[in-house]
Write an enzyme that holds these catalytic residues in place. Structure first.
Site, mmCIF file in Angstrom:
data_model
loop_
_atom_site.group_PDB
_atom_site.id
_atom_site.type_symbol
_atom_site.label_atom_id
_atom_site.label_comp_id
_atom_site.label_asym_id
_atom_site.label_seq_id
_atom_site.Cartn_x
_atom_site.Cartn_y
_atom_site.Cartn_z
ATOM 1 C CB SER A 76 -30.480 22.911 37.003
ATOM 2 O OG SER A 76 -29.161 22.604 36.686
ATOM 3 C CE LYS A 113 -27.800 18.274 34.241
ATOM 4 N NZ LYS A 113 -26.788 19.142 33.750
#
Lengths: 155, 431
Positions: A76, A113
């Site tokens: 992701s 992230k």
């Protein structure tokens, strides 16, 4: 000779590499190979220009003591060029500024992230359409572990 | 100018290292166990609050562990050593004089640092830098002597209001003495258990009472070492910082086995492994050994089993650092002391009469060519093991299966030294 250049190599006054090797005999053999000696006894004119070879450590690691490597799991973050199995260079000394990629600890687990400071609060953003933003709730166990300074990706 | 010596000590060091790479251990009761998972060597604050003492055997703790969900980890010295090196190198930026005292403690001389008026503030920067860069919490004690710096550190750790930094130099004598009056004499650096008992018999129970004890009497009773401790408690620096650790005079490599060992051949494997490791350490500090001692023993904790222990010291023909020669001598030593029919629990190898390579005595019959060949072989061995990981190249006698090897049931990964054991960061958090 594969192991002719040691991490501790230093330039000496002769422009030669000084090799920190415990074995004198090997040392002298390596030294003889580095310095190209012509039969007349004049050293090569290039001898004065021998320099430390460029090293990736030097390029990728800004702070030696605070830099750690981590492995990526998952897809992701593909949108930012970070893929499953990639090698992350993580520097704990860098400040976690808006927009940088961080290793965060969320509920006891490491996650990689993009880190955003917004009026609503701190956000962890994936780089993939299928994954929505995570807004950090005050009751959540959250901290920034380090800032990702490089990603090493095998082609 | 008043001396200012700082002692920087990592809090619950091994546990802190484990938590750095396993953040879910934060806030949980965690212990790290010694080699072979024998006893407690590091405790988280939660464990200390439960009243668990240092060095407590793990088996005595199992009930408590069940009740409180204590997490027990095997020791991962590879990780601790790397993290320690990082802490020590960061600390070295804060003073020109550093003595790395142990894996988690370092003395720094902060006397007369230019442009620094507030040492407490300076120490706080040090603390926050180490916490941020390496993730390890530390406490700092500052005082005019090493012994007092140790106590200042103790105070900084015990009392929350100091926020991890305690500077005795910044206190009035009255406040300092009040603190010393609350520290038991056994806490003072260098005062052992036996001396503590004798001091207590003399009516000296606290650090303060030792500080004001009559020097003459202390010297007569305990000798110069204790006299020096008293002087240090009075703010007189008697112990200087050892900036470089001198080469060790003895190298010991010994360990308890994962399970009782009865066979000679298993003991032989262990002894060869320890002798090889000791030889490696010896070459690391560029020394030669003149003698080798081997010892074996059964478990003193197994009262019902037959007990046996024996040690033997064999001299070497000439000082050497050759693994092969050291192993051969160790083996013949072992064969002389081995008795069958016992359950051995521990073996050890100690190298003695250590001298620097440069001080190798010349002898009439020495074989220079053989010596050079040995040096070349050993340095190849070392460089391969350094590059490819320790134990890559070893003597066949060490054995490959290692029945005797240590029990390390719950060891974490070597997060900073092995490529295939790095920490993993997932990209997706479960939405």
């Amino acid at each position: 000779m594969q192991h002719s250049i040691y991490p501790g190599s230093q330039r000496t006054t002769h422009g030669l590499l000084s090799l920190t090797h415990p074995n004198k005999e090997l040392f002298h053999r390596q030294r003889a190979m580095l310095r190209s000696v012509v039969p007349a006894g004049f050293p090569s004119p290039a001898d004065d220009y021998v320099e430390q070879r460029t090293s990736l450590d030097e390029h990728l690691i800004q702070h030696r003591e605070s830099t750690f490597f981590m492995r990526v799991a998952g897809n992701s973050m593909n949108g930012l060029g970070i893929y499953d199995g990639d090698l992350l260079v993580v520097d704990r000394a860098l400040p976690a500024t808006h927009g940088c990629v961080v290793i965060a600890v969320l509920d006891g687990e490491f996650t990689v992230k993009q880190f955003l400071h917004t009026p609503e609060g701190q956000i962890l953003r994936a780089a993939h359409l299928d994954y929505p933003d995570t807004l950090i709730k005050p009751e959540q166990d959250f901290s920034v572990w380090g800032v990702v300074s490089w990603n090493v990706h095998k082609l | 100018m008043q001396r200012a010596i700082a002692l920087v000590d990592c809090n619950n060091f091994y546990v802190s290292c484990e938590r750095l790479f396993q953040p879910r251990l934060e806030g949980k009761p965690v212990v790290v166990l010694s080699n072979n998972d024998g006893c407690v060597v590091s405790r988280s604050q939660e464990i200390k609050n439960l009243g668990v003492k240092m060095a407590m055997p793990w088996f005595q703790l199992k009930n408590l562990a069940k009740r409180h969900g204590i997490i027990a980890l095997s020791s991962n010295y590879t990780l601790y050593a790397d993290i320690s090196n990082r802490v020590m190198r960061l600390l070295s930026q804060y003073s020109p004089d550093q003595e790395v005292y142990s894996i988690d403690e370092s003395f720094l001389d902060l006397t007369g640092m230019d442009g620094i008026s507030d040492l407490t503030e300076y120490a706080q920067t040090m603390r926050s830098t180490i916490k941020r860069c390496v993730g390890i919490p530390v406490c700092v004690g500052i005082a005019p002597s090493k012994t007092l710096a140790k106590l200042a550190n103790h105070v900084a750790k015990k009392h929350k209001q100091f926020h991890g930094v305690c500077d005795f130099n910044a206190m009035s004598a009255r406040v300092l003495d009040n603190l010393l009056a609350r520290i038991e004499v056994g806490e003072v650096w260098g005062v052992g258990r036996r001396s503590t008992e004798r001091l207590q018999q003399m009516g000296i129970n606290t650090a303060l009472e030792l500080k004001f004890s009559p020097a003459k009497r202390v010297r007569a009773e305990f000798g110069v070492v204790m006299e020096r401790i008293v002087a240090e408690l009075n703010g007189e620096a008697c112990l200087e910082l050892d900036e470089v650790t001198p080469p060790r005079q003895q190298i010991i490599c010994s360990r308890s086995f994962g399970m009782p060992v009865t066979l000679l051949e298993d003991l032989e494997q262990a002894v060869i492994a320890y002798a090889s490791r000791a030889a490696e350490k010896l070459r690391d500090q560029q020394s030669l050994a003149g003698g080798i001692q081997v010892y074996i023993r059964t478990s003193p904790h197994k009262k019902e089993a037959q007990q046996y222990q024996q040690a033997i010291l064999l001299p070497l023909f000439e000082p050497t650092d050759d693994t092969r020669l050291l192993c051969r001598t160790a083996l013949s030593a072992l064969r002389q002391i081995y008795r069958s029919g016992f359950e051995y629990q521990k073996a050890g190898v100690m190298l003695t009469e250590i001298i620097a390579v440069s001080a190798r005595p010349r002898t009439l019959f020495e074989d220079v060519a053989a010596q050079q060949k040995s040096t070349a072989l050993m340095s190849t061995l070392d460089s391969i093991n350094r590059r490819m990981g320790s134990g890559t190249l070893q003597l066949l006698g060490e054995g490959v299966s290692k029945n005797w090897s240590m029990r390390r049931g719950n060891k974490s990964q070597r997060y900073t030294t092995e490529w295939n054991e790095l920490a993993v960061a997932t990209t997706s958090t479960t939405p």
